[in-house]
Design an enzyme around this catalytic site. Structure first.
Site, PDB file in Angstrom:
ATOM      1  N   SER A 245       0.758  -1.235  -0.115  1.00 41.34           N
ATOM      2  CA  SER A 245       0.140   0.082   0.097  1.00 41.34           C
ATOM      3  C   SER A 245       0.948   1.277  -0.035  1.00 41.34           C
ATOM      4  O   SER A 245       2.074   1.208   0.240  1.00 41.34           O
ATOM      5  CB  SER A 245      -0.828  -0.055   1.326  1.00 41.34           C
ATOM      6  OG  SER A 245      -0.045   0.294   2.396  1.00 41.34           O
ATOM      7  N   LYS A 246       0.207   2.357   0.186  1.00 44.19           N
ATOM      8  CA  LYS A 246       0.928   3.757  -0.003  1.00 44.19           C
ATOM      9  C   LYS A 246       1.951   3.642   1.029  1.00 44.19           C
ATOM     10  O   LYS A 246       3.040   4.309   0.747  1.00 44.19           O
ATOM     11  CB  LYS A 246       0.001   4.789  -0.213  1.00 44.19           C
ATOM     12  CG  LYS A 246      -0.939   4.660  -1.364  1.00 44.19           C
ATOM     13  CD  LYS A 246      -0.962   6.310  -1.860  1.00 44.19           C
ATOM     14  CE  LYS A 246      -1.753   6.379  -2.995  1.00 44.19           C
ATOM     15  NZ  LYS A 246      -3.047   6.358  -3.075  1.00 44.19           N
ATOM     16  N   ARG A 247       1.603   2.879   2.174  1.00 43.60           N
ATOM     17  CA  ARG A 247       2.590   3.113   3.228  1.00 43.60           C
ATOM     18  C   ARG A 247       4.058   2.590   3.131  1.00 43.60           C
ATOM     19  O   ARG A 247       4.815   3.243   3.614  1.00 43.60           O
ATOM     20  CB  ARG A 247       1.814   2.138   4.667  1.00 43.60           C
ATOM     21  CG  ARG A 247       0.912   2.807   5.285  1.00 43.60           C
ATOM     22  CD  ARG A 247       0.661   1.890   6.319  1.00 43.60           C
ATOM     23  NE  ARG A 247       0.134   0.599   5.782  1.00 43.60           N
ATOM     24  CZ  ARG A 247       0.731  -0.687   6.226  1.00 43.60           C
ATOM     25  NH1 ARG A 247       1.734  -0.725   6.868  1.00 43.60           N
ATOM     26  NH2 ARG A 247       0.303  -1.616   5.503  1.00 43.60           N
ATOM     27  N   HIS A 248       3.960   1.804   1.975  1.00 41.70           N
ATOM     28  CA  HIS A 248       5.364   1.259   1.575  1.00 41.70           C
ATOM     29  C   HIS A 248       6.013   2.047   0.587  1.00 41.70           C
ATOM     30  O   HIS A 248       7.207   1.882  -0.103  1.00 41.70           O
ATOM     31  CB  HIS A 248       5.272  -0.226   0.907  1.00 41.70           C
ATOM     32  CG  HIS A 248       4.408  -1.006   1.874  1.00 41.70           C
ATOM     33  ND1 HIS A 248       3.279  -1.713   1.801  1.00 41.70           N
ATOM     34  CD2 HIS A 248       5.096  -1.760   3.118  1.00 41.70           C
ATOM     35  CE1 HIS A 248       3.189  -2.239   2.936  1.00 41.70           C
ATOM     36  NE2 HIS A 248       4.014  -2.458   3.463  1.00 41.70           N
ATOM     37  N   GLY A 249       5.352   3.173  -0.039  1.00 46.02           N
ATOM     38  CA  GLY A 249       6.191   3.891  -0.997  1.00 46.02           C
ATOM     39  C   GLY A 249       5.114   4.090  -1.937  1.00 46.02           C
ATOM     40  O   GLY A 249       3.852   3.809  -2.240  1.00 46.02           O
TER      41      GLY A 249
END
Ligand code: GLU
Length: 484
Positions: A245-249
């Site tokens: 997800s966006k949390r990972h970049g």
């Protein structure tokens, strides 16, 4: 395999996600490898969340990846009449029914079930409504949805090409909605009708859709039509093993494109997210991917998205690519940086190729040609602090470098051997280590602490620019920054 027809069916509610791109790629590779057709369908029935901009983003990303489609893009929003007709047919055949339960009623029931720790599925309140009563309520304009009428005592079984046999008891499957109260089809109705109308032979999609498949199979059966082959692809996780997800970049393909990754290594990287080639070789051209790809090679276990690996593929690709192929990309990058000059183009194409071949050994991105290689393309560059601190700190260099410049300036020929022996002879004569001069020359000629081999740099820059840069003493006046 004759008659292979696959599709990619994104919803234009966001940019093309790397997971979506992987699904598109696997469908495309399968179609191309099997001599089949790859169909693009836009599932845009969620009016509020879909947008034309996102559709453009998705099409642009697919084009960038080189995943050309043979048919489409078909828009679900242009096929609404088709879904309505099918829902009407299911209603008349008593395979679907109208449900008048309000959202508030359903929410209350769901809440009560969850409070008592029970799983909730639609309780069939409207199932028992006599057909004429249902018609009468509908005629009066009461809002309703159309629900699929399920069976209670059977099993839905399918043989997933990747996950194997999957069975569900029908009693666990709720009477799912086919048409919403605003008349729009749900995902289940749209996807099944489209896959039928578009004669899809293999449904290849993310494993997050596995739980949808039993419902869709029931719908195929109700429509008395054959069920396609299903192949669900393993999920893509971030390095912490939670769903990517966006949390990972960045998750949008266009972000990677804009960062300077190239489509071929990007596809190579995506292909290995859940698929293993038969050989040990990991770097594969698109043709090799097409040739080697098979659903049998797709793994069940989740794949991990590793940015380092993507960079590795990108730099491998750059290193192995012929300079001529990279030139247009590099030119665009130099233009963006405002350091492109026409004379770098046609008149000194051979020179450009030499420089590109030199630089491509250590770059990760196309943009590195302009940043790491700036000093090759323009005289307007700075010496980075790191290079200055490490390699220009000896006072002796203030005298040595201009002298070395003069020595190099007097060489009748300016090749690798001549420059190297001149520098080494000069070092011996001055009783300093050649490394001291080499490192200082690197800093002065490229502005960098790390660069290609110094004699190759000298030859590529040419005698005149080399001599000018080494004899220029203005660097001595630059004070090191405070605290350094
Ligand atoms: N529109 C769905 C999605 O974007 C695809 C559904 C499918 O492939 O069946 O996830």
């Amino acid at each position: 395999m004759p008659g292979v027809r696959v599709r990619f069916a994104p919803s234009p509610t966001g940019s093309l996600h790397v997971g979506g791109a992987r699904t598109a790629l696997f469908n495309w590779l399968f179609a191309r490898g099997q001599g089949g057709r790859f169909i693009l369908r836009i599932e845009d029935t969620d009016r509020e969340r879909s947008s034309p901009e996102m559709m453009e983003d998705i099409l642009g990303a697919l084009q960038w990846l080189g995943l050309d489609w043979d048919e489409g893009p078909f828009l679900q929003s242009e096929r609404l009449e088709r879904y309505r007709q099918a829902a009407d047919r299911l209603l008349s055949a008593n395979k679907a029914y109208r449900c008048f339960c309000s959202t508030a009623e359903l929410a209350a029931k769901r809440q009560a079930a969850s409070a008592s720790g029970k799983p909730w599925k639609y309780d069939g309140t409207c199932l028992g409504l006599p057909p004429d009563r249902s018609r009468e309520k509908h005629a009066r304009g009461l809002p309703s949805v159309v629900r699929f009428k399920g069976t209670r005592d059977g099993e839905v079984v399918f043989e997933d090409r990747i996950f194997g046999r999957i069975a569900h008891r029908t009693e666990q499957i709720e009477d799912f909605v086919l048409v919403r109260s605003d008349g729009m089809p749900t995902y289940h109705l749209g996807v099944v009708l489209d896959d039928l109308d578009m004669k899809i032979s293999h449904v290849i999609r993310g494993a997050d859709h596995i739980s949808n498949t039993p419902k869709q199979i029931l719908l195929y059966q109700a429509l008395e039509r054959p069920v396609p082959v299903f192949a669900h692809l393993p999920l893509i996780l971030g390095p912490d093993r939670t769903r990517l997800s966006k949390r990972h970049g960045a998750t949008a393909v266009t972000t990677y494109r804009d960062q300077g990754y190239l489509p071929t290594p990007f596809c190579n990287f995506l292909a290995l997210l859940g698929w293993s080639p038969k050989t040990e070789v990991e770097t594969l051209s698109t043709d090799e991917l097409i040739h080697q790809f098979s659903l049998r090679g797709v793994n069940k276990s989740n794949a991990v998205f590793d940015l380092e690996k993507l960079s590795w593929f990108n730099s491998r690709y750059l290193r192995n690519a012929p300079a001529a192929r990279l030139l247009p990309l590099i030119r665009a990058e130099l233009e963006r940086e405002g350091i492109w000059k026409e004379e770098l183009g046609s008149s000194s194409r051979a020179w450009m190729m030499t420089v590109v071949d030199l630089l491509k050994q250590r770059v990760r991105m196309v943009s590195d040609f302009a940043s790491q290689g700036r000093a090759f393309f323009t005289d307007d560059f700075e010496i980075e602090d790191k290079a200055r601190r490490k390699f220009l700190k000896s006072d002796a260099l203030q005298v040595l470098m201009p002298e070395l410049a003069a020595r190099l300036g007097s060489l009748p020929a300016f090749g690798l051997e001549e420059t190297e022996s001149a520098l080494r002879a000069f070092a011996a004569e001055k009783e300093v280590k050649a490394g001291l001069l080499i490192n200082a020359a690197r800093a002065l000629l490229t502005g960098k602490a790390v660069a290609p081999g110094i004699f190759e740099v000298m030859v590529a820059l040419g005698q005149k620019r080399t001599v000018t840069r080494l004899s220029d003493t203005s660097w001595m006046e630059d004070e090191p920054r405070a605290g350094e």
